[in-house]
Motif scaffolding. Structure first.
Motif, mmCIF file in Angstrom:
data_model
loop_
_atom_site.group_PDB
_atom_site.id
_atom_site.type_symbol
_atom_site.label_atom_id
_atom_site.label_comp_id
_atom_site.label_asym_id
_atom_site.label_seq_id
_atom_site.Cartn_x
_atom_site.Cartn_y
_atom_site.Cartn_z
ATOM 1 N N ALA A 106 33.768 -5.529 27.510
ATOM 2 C CA ALA A 106 32.718 -6.161 28.508
ATOM 3 C C ALA A 106 32.599 -7.663 28.698
ATOM 4 O O ALA A 106 32.378 -8.153 29.706
ATOM 5 N N LEU A 107 32.574 -8.189 27.327
ATOM 6 C CA LEU A 107 32.451 -9.601 27.152
ATOM 7 C C LEU A 107 33.251 -10.583 28.178
ATOM 8 O O LEU A 107 32.898 -11.474 28.715
ATOM 9 N N PRO A 108 34.668 -10.167 28.184
ATOM 10 C CA PRO A 108 35.347 -11.158 28.809
ATOM 11 C C PRO A 108 35.060 -11.230 30.351
ATOM 12 O O PRO A 108 35.147 -12.484 30.902
ATOM 13 N N TRP A 109 34.644 -9.912 30.985
ATOM 14 C CA TRP A 109 34.175 -10.040 32.271
ATOM 15 C C TRP A 109 33.093 -10.977 32.602
ATOM 16 O O TRP A 109 33.016 -11.878 33.396
ATOM 17 N N LEU A 110 32.149 -10.854 31.536
ATOM 18 C CA LEU A 110 30.776 -11.903 31.627
ATOM 19 C C LEU A 110 31.169 -13.045 31.272
ATOM 20 O O LEU A 110 30.342 -13.862 32.350
ATOM 21 N N ARG A 112 33.890 -14.710 32.419
ATOM 22 C CA ARG A 112 34.486 -15.076 33.646
ATOM 23 C C ARG A 112 33.344 -15.234 34.478
ATOM 24 O O ARG A 112 33.625 -16.291 35.450
ATOM 25 N N LEU A 113 32.667 -14.551 34.573
ATOM 26 C CA LEU A 113 31.447 -14.458 35.697
ATOM 27 C C LEU A 113 30.631 -15.654 35.487
ATOM 28 O O LEU A 113 30.298 -16.646 36.440
ATOM 29 N N ALA A 114 30.403 -16.271 34.253
ATOM 30 C CA ALA A 114 29.502 -17.414 33.945
ATOM 31 C C ALA A 114 30.263 -18.460 34.278
ATOM 32 O O ALA A 114 29.710 -19.672 34.807
ATOM 33 N N ARG A 115 31.441 -18.593 33.948
ATOM 34 C CA ARG A 115 32.401 -19.830 34.160
ATOM 35 C C ARG A 115 32.526 -20.144 35.495
ATOM 36 O O ARG A 115 32.526 -21.171 36.039
ATOM 37 N N GLU A 116 32.675 -18.956 36.341
ATOM 38 C CA GLU A 116 32.884 -19.229 37.777
ATOM 39 C C GLU A 116 31.435 -19.654 38.545
ATOM 40 O O GLU A 116 31.619 -20.374 39.472
ATOM 41 N N HIS A 117 30.427 -18.919 38.168
ATOM 42 C CA HIS A 117 29.100 -19.520 38.708
ATOM 43 C C HIS A 117 28.280 -20.404 38.196
ATOM 44 O O HIS A 117 27.338 -20.922 38.836
ATOM 45 N N MET A 118 28.493 -20.468 36.867
ATOM 46 C CA MET A 118 27.506 -21.430 36.122
ATOM 47 C C MET A 118 28.345 -22.281 35.118
ATOM 48 O O MET A 118 28.130 -22.398 33.784
ATOM 49 N N PRO A 119 29.069 -23.128 35.623
ATOM 50 C CA PRO A 119 30.106 -24.024 34.779
ATOM 51 C C PRO A 119 29.361 -25.188 33.870
ATOM 52 O O PRO A 119 29.812 -25.479 32.931
ATOM 53 N N GLY A 120 28.025 -25.318 34.389
ATOM 54 C CA GLY A 120 27.463 -26.494 33.590
ATOM 55 C C GLY A 120 26.676 -25.896 32.425
ATOM 56 O O GLY A 120 25.890 -26.416 31.611
ATOM 57 N N VAL A 121 26.653 -24.378 32.185
ATOM 58 C CA VAL A 121 25.872 -23.869 31.120
ATOM 59 C C VAL A 121 26.747 -23.290 30.047
ATOM 60 O O VAL A 121 28.076 -23.149 30.202
ATOM 61 N N SER A 122 26.302 -23.642 29.017
ATOM 62 C CA SER A 122 27.155 -23.461 27.455
ATOM 63 C C SER A 122 26.616 -22.126 27.155
ATOM 64 O O SER A 122 25.479 -21.619 26.900
ATOM 65 N N VAL A 142 17.864 -14.246 20.709
ATOM 66 C CA VAL A 142 18.684 -14.132 21.568
ATOM 67 C C VAL A 142 18.369 -13.978 23.141
ATOM 68 O O VAL A 142 17.208 -13.471 23.279
ATOM 69 N N ASP A 143 18.938 -14.635 24.148
ATOM 70 C CA ASP A 143 18.630 -14.575 25.458
ATOM 71 C C ASP A 143 19.048 -13.239 26.038
ATOM 72 O O ASP A 143 18.271 -12.596 26.751
ATOM 73 N N LEU A 144 20.163 -12.866 25.985
ATOM 74 C CA LEU A 144 20.734 -11.596 26.350
ATOM 75 C C LEU A 144 21.538 -10.675 25.364
ATOM 76 O O LEU A 144 22.127 -11.317 24.584
ATOM 77 N N GLY A 145 21.612 -9.510 25.564
ATOM 78 C CA GLY A 145 22.157 -8.710 24.711
ATOM 79 C C GLY A 145 23.019 -7.651 25.178
ATOM 80 O O GLY A 145 22.785 -6.953 26.461
ATOM 81 N N LEU A 146 24.496 -7.510 24.785
ATOM 82 C CA LEU A 146 25.192 -6.159 25.372
ATOM 83 C C LEU A 146 25.137 -5.510 24.001
ATOM 84 O O LEU A 146 25.907 -5.354 23.120
ATOM 85 N N LEU A 147 24.544 -4.204 24.387
ATOM 86 C CA LEU A 147 24.177 -3.408 23.412
ATOM 87 C C LEU A 147 23.967 -1.682 23.750
ATOM 88 O O LEU A 147 24.154 -1.554 24.747
#
Length: 314
Positions: A106-110, A112-122, A142-147
């Motif tokens: 799941a992480l690769p999809w997430l 890519r989503l962040a890179r596409e819509h939030m390029p200024g966020v690390s 931790v801010d978000l978790g995939l669990l």
């Protein structure tokens, strides 16, 4: 100390070389503009302009001040924009926890989503088992978790993002590796590589429920906290294990999978879903924005919609 309005006034006059034009540019009248220049000259102890009835010229002191004044104003503008971008989630950083299998499924999809819509966020990535992620989410580490939804935790909300199920992972050439599926009854007496109760309680309980539903007693021979370790045991021919179907895409050579089949209700019982989790009291705007981006791509039932995260096995 001089003020920003004094520097803005100075730069406007220095660039226009006309007090009237500079006042119009700053949307003010000429007397207060002249007053700001006088205050700046008094603060610096230097004359900045030579004024006559026909023209305005910069003095040597004014020429020295101009590039620095521009840099200061540019820095202030950039700082203002940076603060606004962070407050709206367009910049900043997100600490994201994920399990070993989520990191591949799941992480690769997430990302890519962040890179596409939030390029200024690390994104700061931290691999951890579900129990440790819940603890970190509760503490705000931790801010978000995939669990996996092991237990409910006060203040931590979870949402289904990835449907999965357990399959039987077998050494290649095993008698049960027929391609036709495996009944739970067939697992009686088979050496089982099992999940640790301390670090992988969700999967431990799920496997035990599956065995109990078919009145089968597991023969546990090995324990591990992570799916890759269990798959490595299977590849070495040490026995069988039950792993998420999504994990088989990354299984080592020598391991094959069989679907579980058996009694009515098995499909409802055999759920190894992945959830997105967050602290309801979190105050990271970037994390909130990424969460909304993810959830916006889910159907009302929580199953990823078209064009987003694939549903394992579908």
């Amino acid at each position: 100390m001089f003020s920003l309005i004094q520097l803005e006034s100075f730069v406007a006059v220095a660039e226009e070389l006309h007090f009237g034009a500079a006042a119009t540019r700053l949307n003010m009248t000429q007397p207060p503009l002249s007053r700001q220049i006088q205050l700046l000259e008094k603060e610096l102890g230097a004359q900045l302009f030579v004024r006559s009835s026909r023209k305005v010229e910069l003095t040597a002191a004014g020429q020295t001040l101009l590039p620095s004044a521009r840099r200061i104003l540019d820095l202030c503008t950039k700082t203002e924009l940076d603060v606004r971008r962070v407050s709206t989630g367009d910049a900043g950083s997100i600490v994201l926890g994920y399990t070993a299998i989520a990191g591949q499924a799941a992480l690769p999809w997430l990302l890519r989503l962040a890179r596409e819509h939030m390029p200024g966020v690390s994104l700061v990535l931290r691999e951890a088992v579900s129990a440790d992620q819940l603890e970190a989410l509760s503490r705000g580490a931790v801010d978000l978790g995939l669990l996996r939804p092991i237990v409910s935790r006060s203040g931590v909300h979870t949402e289904l993002v990835f449907k999965d199920r357990l399959v039987v992972a077998l050494p290649e050439g095993h008698a049960l590796a027929t391609g036709g599926g495996v009944r739970l009854k067939d697992l009686e007496g088979q050496p089982l590589m099992m999940y640790s109760t301390a670090e992988a309680r969700y999967f431990y309980d799920l496997v035990m429920r599956l065995y109990e539903s078919a009145a089968v007693t597991p023969t546990i021979t090995q324990l591990a906290s992570q799916v890759p370790a269990l798959l490595a045991f299977a590849a070495a021919g040490l026995g069988i294990t039950l792993v998420p179907a999504s994990a088989m895409d990354f299984a080592p050579p020598g391991v094959v999978a069989e679907e579980l089949k058996g009694h009515a209700g098995l499909e409802d019982l055999n759920r190894a879903d992945l959830h997105l989790a967050w602290n309801e009291n979190g105050d990271n705007p970037a994390a909130a924005r990424l969460r909304e981006l993810i959830l916006a791509r889910l159907s009302p039932q929580g199953i990823p919609g078209e064009g987003s995260l694939p549903v394992a096995g579908d």
